[in-house]
Write a protein that holds these residues in place. Structure first.
Motif, PDB file in Angstrom:
ATOM      1  N   ALA A  85      55.136  58.719 -35.383  1.00 46.44           N
ATOM      2  CA  ALA A  85      56.315  59.482 -36.067  1.00 46.44           C
ATOM      3  C   ALA A  85      56.895  58.425 -36.942  1.00 46.44           C
ATOM      4  O   ALA A  85      57.213  58.948 -38.158  1.00 46.44           O
ATOM      5  CB  ALA A  85      57.032  60.015 -34.952  1.00 46.44           C
ATOM      6  N   ARG A  86      57.284  57.451 -36.403  1.00 52.63           N
ATOM      7  CA  ARG A  86      58.252  56.581 -37.036  1.00 52.63           C
ATOM      8  C   ARG A  86      57.418  55.887 -38.318  1.00 52.63           C
ATOM      9  O   ARG A  86      57.960  55.711 -39.498  1.00 52.63           O
ATOM     10  CB  ARG A  86      58.700  55.233 -36.225  1.00 52.63           C
ATOM     11  CG  ARG A  86      59.838  54.357 -36.872  1.00 52.63           C
ATOM     12  CD  ARG A  86      60.213  53.478 -35.825  1.00 52.63           C
ATOM     13  NE  ARG A  86      59.140  52.648 -35.197  1.00 52.63           N
ATOM     14  CZ  ARG A  86      59.240  51.403 -35.302  1.00 52.63           C
ATOM     15  NH1 ARG A  86      60.295  50.720 -36.040  1.00 52.63           N
ATOM     16  NH2 ARG A  86      58.342  50.595 -34.603  1.00 52.63           N
ATOM     17  N   GLY A  87      56.262  55.421 -38.112  1.00 52.36           N
ATOM     18  CA  GLY A  87      55.339  54.794 -39.152  1.00 52.36           C
ATOM     19  C   GLY A  87      55.098  55.943 -40.265  1.00 52.36           C
ATOM     20  O   GLY A  87      54.978  55.520 -41.380  1.00 52.36           O
ATOM     21  N   ALA A  88      54.729  57.063 -39.942  1.00 50.46           N
ATOM     22  CA  ALA A  88      54.457  58.174 -40.790  1.00 50.46           C
ATOM     23  C   ALA A  88      55.744  58.532 -41.839  1.00 50.46           C
ATOM     24  O   ALA A  88      55.658  58.488 -43.047  1.00 50.46           O
ATOM     25  CB  ALA A  88      54.082  59.648 -40.240  1.00 50.46           C
ATOM     26  N   ALA A  89      56.782  58.578 -40.849  1.00 49.74           N
ATOM     27  CA  ALA A  89      58.073  58.767 -42.018  1.00 49.74           C
ATOM     28  C   ALA A  89      58.348  57.620 -42.897  1.00 49.74           C
ATOM     29  O   ALA A  89      58.545  57.722 -44.198  1.00 49.74           O
ATOM     30  CB  ALA A  89      59.273  58.928 -40.996  1.00 49.74           C
ATOM     31  N   PHE A  90      58.308  56.391 -42.310  1.00 47.19           N
ATOM     32  CA  PHE A  90      58.338  55.110 -43.123  1.00 47.19           C
ATOM     33  C   PHE A  90      57.481  55.109 -44.237  1.00 47.19           C
ATOM     34  O   PHE A  90      57.792  55.018 -45.721  1.00 47.19           O
ATOM     35  CB  PHE A  90      58.294  53.741 -42.374  1.00 47.19           C
ATOM     36  CG  PHE A  90      58.352  52.754 -43.234  1.00 47.19           C
ATOM     37  CD1 PHE A  90      59.487  52.311 -43.493  1.00 47.19           C
ATOM     38  CD2 PHE A  90      57.193  51.845 -43.538  1.00 47.19           C
ATOM     39  CE1 PHE A  90      59.659  51.135 -44.298  1.00 47.19           C
ATOM     40  CE2 PHE A  90      57.287  50.630 -44.556  1.00 47.19           C
ATOM     41  CZ  PHE A  90      58.455  50.279 -44.797  1.00 47.19           C
ATOM     42  N   ARG A  91      56.190  55.363 -43.978  1.00 51.17           N
ATOM     43  CA  ARG A  91      55.237  55.428 -45.137  1.00 51.17           C
ATOM     44  C   ARG A  91      55.348  56.288 -46.617  1.00 51.17           C
ATOM     45  O   ARG A  91      55.366  55.887 -47.370  1.00 51.17           O
ATOM     46  CB  ARG A  91      53.794  55.539 -44.609  1.00 51.17           C
ATOM     47  CG  ARG A  91      53.128  54.213 -43.640  1.00 51.17           C
ATOM     48  CD  ARG A  91      51.939  54.518 -43.501  1.00 51.17           C
ATOM     49  NE  ARG A  91      51.509  55.616 -42.452  1.00 51.17           N
ATOM     50  CZ  ARG A  91      51.571  55.389 -41.160  1.00 51.17           C
ATOM     51  NH1 ARG A  91      51.872  54.338 -40.793  1.00 51.17           N
ATOM     52  NH2 ARG A  91      51.266  56.433 -40.620  1.00 51.17           N
ATOM     53  N   TRP A  92      55.902  57.532 -45.750  1.00 49.85           N
ATOM     54  CA  TRP A  92      56.169  58.556 -46.840  1.00 49.85           C
ATOM     55  C   TRP A  92      57.256  58.145 -47.807  1.00 49.85           C
ATOM     56  O   TRP A  92      57.134  58.017 -48.927  1.00 49.85           O
ATOM     57  CB  TRP A  92      56.419  59.857 -46.085  1.00 49.85           C
ATOM     58  CG  TRP A  92      56.688  60.598 -47.318  1.00 49.85           C
ATOM     59  CD1 TRP A  92      58.074  61.313 -47.544  1.00 49.85           C
ATOM     60  CD2 TRP A  92      55.967  61.644 -48.210  1.00 49.85           C
ATOM     61  NE1 TRP A  92      58.208  62.172 -48.514  1.00 49.85           N
ATOM     62  CE2 TRP A  92      56.813  62.414 -48.999  1.00 49.85           C
ATOM     63  CE3 TRP A  92      54.624  61.637 -48.483  1.00 49.85           C
ATOM     64  CZ2 TRP A  92      56.568  63.197 -49.941  1.00 49.85           C
ATOM     65  CZ3 TRP A  92      54.291  62.559 -49.372  1.00 49.85           C
ATOM     66  CH2 TRP A  92      54.953  63.265 -50.030  1.00 49.85           C
ATOM     67  N   HIS A  93      58.474  57.714 -47.038  1.00 51.74           N
ATOM     68  CA  HIS A  93      59.596  57.383 -48.118  1.00 51.74           C
ATOM     69  C   HIS A  93      59.315  56.152 -48.785  1.00 51.74           C
ATOM     70  O   HIS A  93      59.976  55.928 -49.966  1.00 51.74           O
ATOM     71  CB  HIS A  93      60.620  57.435 -46.976  1.00 51.74           C
ATOM     72  CG  HIS A  93      61.284  58.764 -46.405  1.00 51.74           C
ATOM     73  ND1 HIS A  93      61.511  59.883 -47.113  1.00 51.74           N
ATOM     74  CD2 HIS A  93      61.214  59.017 -45.188  1.00 51.74           C
ATOM     75  CE1 HIS A  93      61.509  60.854 -46.264  1.00 51.74           C
ATOM     76  NE2 HIS A  93      61.430  60.343 -45.042  1.00 51.74           N
ATOM     77  N   PHE A  94      58.905  55.145 -48.008  1.00 50.73           N
ATOM     78  CA  PHE A  94      58.842  53.759 -48.765  1.00 50.73           C
ATOM     79  C   PHE A  94      57.630  54.122 -49.895  1.00 50.73           C
ATOM     80  O   PHE A  94      57.666  53.191 -50.882  1.00 50.73           O
ATOM     81  CB  PHE A  94      58.266  52.762 -47.859  1.00 50.73           C
ATOM     82  CG  PHE A  94      58.342  51.505 -48.599  1.00 50.73           C
ATOM     83  CD1 PHE A  94      59.718  50.801 -48.503  1.00 50.73           C
ATOM     84  CD2 PHE A  94      57.349  50.736 -48.819  1.00 50.73           C
ATOM     85  CE1 PHE A  94      59.728  49.601 -49.155  1.00 50.73           C
ATOM     86  CE2 PHE A  94      57.546  49.518 -49.505  1.00 50.73           C
ATOM     87  CZ  PHE A  94      58.684  48.828 -49.662  1.00 50.73           C
ATOM     88  N   GLY A  95      56.654  55.011 -49.800  1.00 52.40           N
ATOM     89  CA  GLY A  95      55.929  55.001 -50.789  1.00 52.40           C
ATOM     90  C   GLY A  95      56.439  55.759 -51.905  1.00 52.40           C
ATOM     91  O   GLY A  95      56.204  55.253 -53.163  1.00 52.40           O
ATOM     92  N   GLU A  96      57.526  56.649 -51.726  1.00 54.46           N
ATOM     93  CA  GLU A  96      58.138  57.064 -52.942  1.00 54.46           C
ATOM     94  C   GLU A  96      58.990  55.867 -53.494  1.00 54.46           C
ATOM     95  O   GLU A  96      59.184  55.764 -54.674  1.00 54.46           O
ATOM     96  CB  GLU A  96      59.159  58.387 -52.444  1.00 54.46           C
ATOM     97  CG  GLU A  96      58.261  59.331 -52.078  1.00 54.46           C
ATOM     98  CD  GLU A  96      57.805  60.274 -53.064  1.00 54.46           C
ATOM     99  OE1 GLU A  96      58.415  60.709 -53.953  1.00 54.46           O
ATOM    100  OE2 GLU A  96      56.632  60.123 -53.205  1.00 54.46           O
ATOM    101  N   PHE A  97      59.615  55.129 -52.654  1.00 53.52           N
ATOM    102  CA  PHE A  97      60.317  54.267 -52.957  1.00 53.52           C
ATOM    103  C   PHE A  97      59.825  52.995 -53.774  1.00 53.52           C
ATOM    104  O   PHE A  97      60.208  52.666 -55.037  1.00 53.52           O
ATOM    105  CB  PHE A  97      61.097  53.401 -52.049  1.00 53.52           C
ATOM    106  CG  PHE A  97      62.112  52.334 -52.252  1.00 53.52           C
ATOM    107  CD1 PHE A  97      63.290  52.542 -52.625  1.00 53.52           C
ATOM    108  CD2 PHE A  97      61.684  50.961 -52.239  1.00 53.52           C
ATOM    109  CE1 PHE A  97      64.072  51.526 -52.779  1.00 53.52           C
ATOM    110  CE2 PHE A  97      62.503  50.075 -52.386  1.00 53.52           C
ATOM    111  CZ  PHE A  97      63.833  50.229 -52.613  1.00 53.52           C
ATOM    112  N   ALA A  98      58.449  52.798 -53.547  1.00 52.12           N
ATOM    113  CA  ALA A  98      57.639  51.555 -54.178  1.00 52.12           C
ATOM    114  C   ALA A  98      57.013  52.179 -55.536  1.00 52.12           C
ATOM    115  O   ALA A  98      57.080  51.474 -56.515  1.00 52.12           O
ATOM    116  CB  ALA A  98      56.470  51.294 -53.350  1.00 52.12           C
TER     117      ALA A  98
END
Length: 555
Positions: A85-98
Motif C-alpha cells: 500500500a505504501r509503495g503503490a501510493a508513493f509510486r502514483w504521487h511521485f510519478g505525478e511529481f516527476a
C-alpha cells in the motif's frame, strides 16, 4: 494573534541579514505570540550560533535540510500488505511529481502546475499516513519514476540523455528539499493552532506553510527580499551540477515558487525588482504588497549626524578616500573595483581605497579575499617612492571590528564616497546603510539598486571599471555635490527603510490577512457557525491600563 514564523537558514540562527530582519520584526510586535519553525541549510548555519529570542517567542523548532535523513520507521508496520500500500501510493504521487518536473509536449503550463501540486501534496499524505518518505525518495521506485518521466514523448532532448548517476544525484537533492513534508509540524497543536504562517523566504521555508494551509486552512504570507528561485539557480550553476540535474532541480524550484505564490494570501516582496520575478512566476497582482526591509537607523545615527555637520562646515581630508563595505564574494566583483581604482589613481594619485569586510566569512570568502589582495599587490606593487603613499599600498583591507573601524558605521564614515561594485545583487543592504550614514554613493545598476538609491547617488553599468572610476572621480572632485547627495540619501533612507515603517506594514498585513482568511477551528466558531478571526483578538492588548470610558463623564 498566534504567528508561525517559517525560516530557512535565517532566524533564529545568528548568521545573515535574513535572521536580523526577522529578529527586528519579532521584537517590534511584542503583543503577538510567535512560534519559529526553522530549517537549517548547512552545518555552517548552525555553527554560527543563534540569537536569544524575546519572551513572546513561545518556542523554536528546527529541522535540517542537510546531512543524512532523520531515521523514521513506516507508521503502518512492515507487513507485506502495508508495504504494498505504501509503495503503490508513493509510486502514483511521485510519478505525478516527476512528470511535472520533466514536462513534455502533452503538458501545458497549467496542467504541469496542477500535476506538480497533486504530486507534492500526495507525497505529504504518504508521509503522514505511512511514514518513511525519505527512504522512498532515495529508493528504486523514485529513480524509476524519474527515468520514465525523462524518457516520455516530447521531453527536452537534454533530459532524454540523462544518466543513472545524474538521476541518483537528483533523487538525493530532492529528498533534502522535500524533508519538510515529513516533519511532525502539522497537527492541531502545531501549525494548525496558528492564526497565520509567515514564511521569511520562498522555497523550502514556505513548504510547511503550504501544508498548514492544505491540512489546517492556515493562511500564508510569503516575504522575499531576494528571489529564492534565482538564488537556487545560481547555486546549482556554482555547484557544477550536470545540465540535466540543473534542469530538473531548476524546474522543481520554479514549480514550487509558482505554487507558493498562488496559495499565499499575501506576497510581500522587498522591492519592485523582486516583485517582477514573483509576477513572472505566477504571483497574482492583487495579492502583492511591497514592503521594504527595516534597518536599525540608530546604529548609523552618529555617522549620519557627523556627515550633516561636515556638510555645513567641511573639514576636508588630506587624501580623498573611497570605501567599500560588505562580505567578500565573487558577486560583489571586487576585481572590477580594484581595476576601477587603478584607473582612478591615474587621475587622482592621492586617492586611497579602504575595503572593509565583515567577520565570520566562510572559506570561499577567505579565498576570494586572498585573491583580491594578490591582485591589489600586482596593481600597486611598491609605491614607497611615491610621497603621497607614505610607503604603503593605497589599498587597505580591514576587518570590521578592527581599530580602523570598530563599528559598522565607522567603515562607511571612513570614506568620502562609498562604492558598491556588485555584478549581482538582491536588495542592497550595504547601500541603505551607507545612505543612513549620509555618504555619497556610486553603485552598479543591479538588483534593486536603482529603486533604493532613487536620485540620491550615481549608478553605473555593472562590470564596467571605467564607468565606476569616472563616477567616483566626479564626486571626489566635487565635494559640495557629494555632500548634497549624501544628505538627500540619508533623508530618503529615514523615510523609507526604518524598522518602524517595516513593522507597521506587517502589523497591518497580519490583521488584514487574518480578518479575511480566518482559520475554521471548531472551538472558535460563533453561535451562527461562522469562524472567528483571531485566537486572541488583537484589540485585547494595550500597553497601558485604560481608565473606564464613563469616568468623569457628565451628561
Amino acid at each position: 494573534m498566534r504567528i508561525a514564523l517559517l525560516t530557512e537558514g535565517g532566524y533564529p540562527y545568528a548568521r545573515g541579514e535574513g535572521g536580523a530582519w526577522c529578529d527586528r520584526l519579532v521584537r517590534g510586535l511584542p503583543h503577538h505570540d510567535f512560534e519559529v519553525y526553522a530549517l537549517s541549510r548547512s552545518a555552517r548555519t548552525e555553527q554560527g550560533g543563534t540569537v536569544e529570542p524575546p519572551p513572546h517567542v513561545r518556542r523554536v523548532l528546527s529541522a535540517r535540510l542537510w546531512g543524512a535523513p532523520p531515521p523514521a520507521r513506516p507508521r503502518d508496520g512492515r507487513g507485506r500488505a502495508a508495504r504494498r500500500a505504501r509503495g503503490a501510493a508513493f509510486r502514483w504521487h511521485f510519478g505525478e511529481f516527476a512528470a511535472a518536473l520533466a514536462g513534455g509536449s502533452a503538458l501545458g503550463a497549467a496542467a504541469r502546475a496542477d500535476r506538480f501540486a497533486a504530486g507534492l501534496y500526495g507525497l505529504a499524505g504518504v508521509a503522514v499516513e505511512h511514514g518513511g518518505l525519505a527512504e522512498l525518495l532515495r529508493g528504486d521506485d523514485a529513480i524509476g519514476a524519474l527515468e520514465s518521466a525523462c524518457r516520455a514523448p516530447g521531453v527536452r532532448p537534454l533530459l532524454g540523455d540523462v544518466t543513472v548517476t545524474e538521476l541518483l544525484a537528483v533523487a538525493d537533492l530532492l529528498e533534502r528539499q522535500l524533508r519538510p513534508l515529513a516533519l511532525p509540524w502539522y497537527g492541531p497543536q502545531e501549525l494548525g493552532a496558528a492564526d497565520l504562517c509567515h514564511a521569511a523566504s520562498g522555497g523550502p521555508a514556505a513548504l510547511p506553510g503550504l501544508l498548514a494551509k492544505r491540512f489546517c486552512g492556515t493562511p500564508l504570507i510569503v516575504t522575499e527580499y531576494t528571489v529564492r528561485l534565482r538564488e537556487a539557480l545560481l547555486a546549482h550553476r556554482a555547484a557544477g551540477f550536470a545540465p540535466a540535474v540543473r534542469a530538473l532541480l531548476g524546474d522543481y524550484h520554479r514549480l514550487l515558487a509558482g505554487e507558493v505564490y498562488r496559495q499565499a494570501a499575501l506576497v510581500t516582496p522587498g522591492s519592485t525588482h523582486v516583485r517582477r520575478w514573483q509576477e513572472r512566476c505566477g504571483a497574482p497582482h492583487e495579492r502583492i504588497r511591497t514592503v521594504q526591509p527595516g534597518i536599525d537607523a540608530a546604529r548609523f545615527a552618529r555617522a549620519g549626524e557627523a556627515a550633516e555637520a561636515e556638510a555645513v562646515t567641511p573639514a576636508g581630508h588630506a587624501d580623498p578616500v573611497l570605501a567599500w563595505v560588505g562580505r567578500p564574494d565573487p558577486a560583489k566583483d571586487l576585481i572590477a573595483l580594484l581595476h576601477a581604482f587603478h584607473a582612478l589613481r591615474q587621475e587622482e594619485p592621492q586617492a586611497r581605497l579602504r575595503i572593509f569586510h565583515l567577520r565570520g566569512a566562510g572559506q570561499a570568502s577567505v579565498r576570494y579575499l586572498d585573491h583580491c589582495r594578490t591582485l591589489a599587490a600586482q596593481l600597486f606593487p611598491d609605491e614607497a617612492a611615491d610621497p603621497h603613499a607614505v610607503g604603503e599600498s593605497p589599498v587597505a583591507f580591514e576587518e570590521i571590528g578592527s581599530p580602523g573601524a570598530p563599528e559598522l558605521a565607522d567603515a562607511y564614515a571612513a570614506g568620502d564616497v562609498v562604492l558598491l561594485s556588485s555584478s549581482a545583487e538582491g536588495f542592497p543592504l550595504s547601500l541603505v546603510e551607507a545612505m543612513f550614514c549620509g555618504r555619497a554613493t556610486v553603485s552598479t545598476d543591479v538588483g534593486a539598486v536603482r529603486e533604493v538609491i532613487g536620485g540620491t547617488g550615481l549608478v553605473v553599468p555593472p562590470r564596467n571599471p571605467k564607468a565606476l572610476a569616472e563616477a567616483a572621480l566626479s564626486l571626489l572632485r566635487a565635494p559640495e555635490r557629494a555632500a548634497r547627495l549624501g544628505a538627500a540619501a540619508r533623508e530618503r533612507a529615514l523615510a523609507l527603510f526604518t524598522v518602524a515603517r517595516c513593522v507597521d506594514a506587517f502589523r497591518e498585513s497580519y490583521v488584514d490577512v487574518v480578518a479575511h482568511h480566518p482559520v475554521p477551528r471548531e472551538p472558535l466558531l460563533s453561535a451562527a457557525g461562522a469562524p472567528r478571526p483571531f485566537t486572541a483578538p488583537a484589540e485585547s492588548w494595550s500597553p497601558t491600563r485604560l481608565a473606564p470610558l464613563t469616568k468623569g463623564f457628565r451628561p
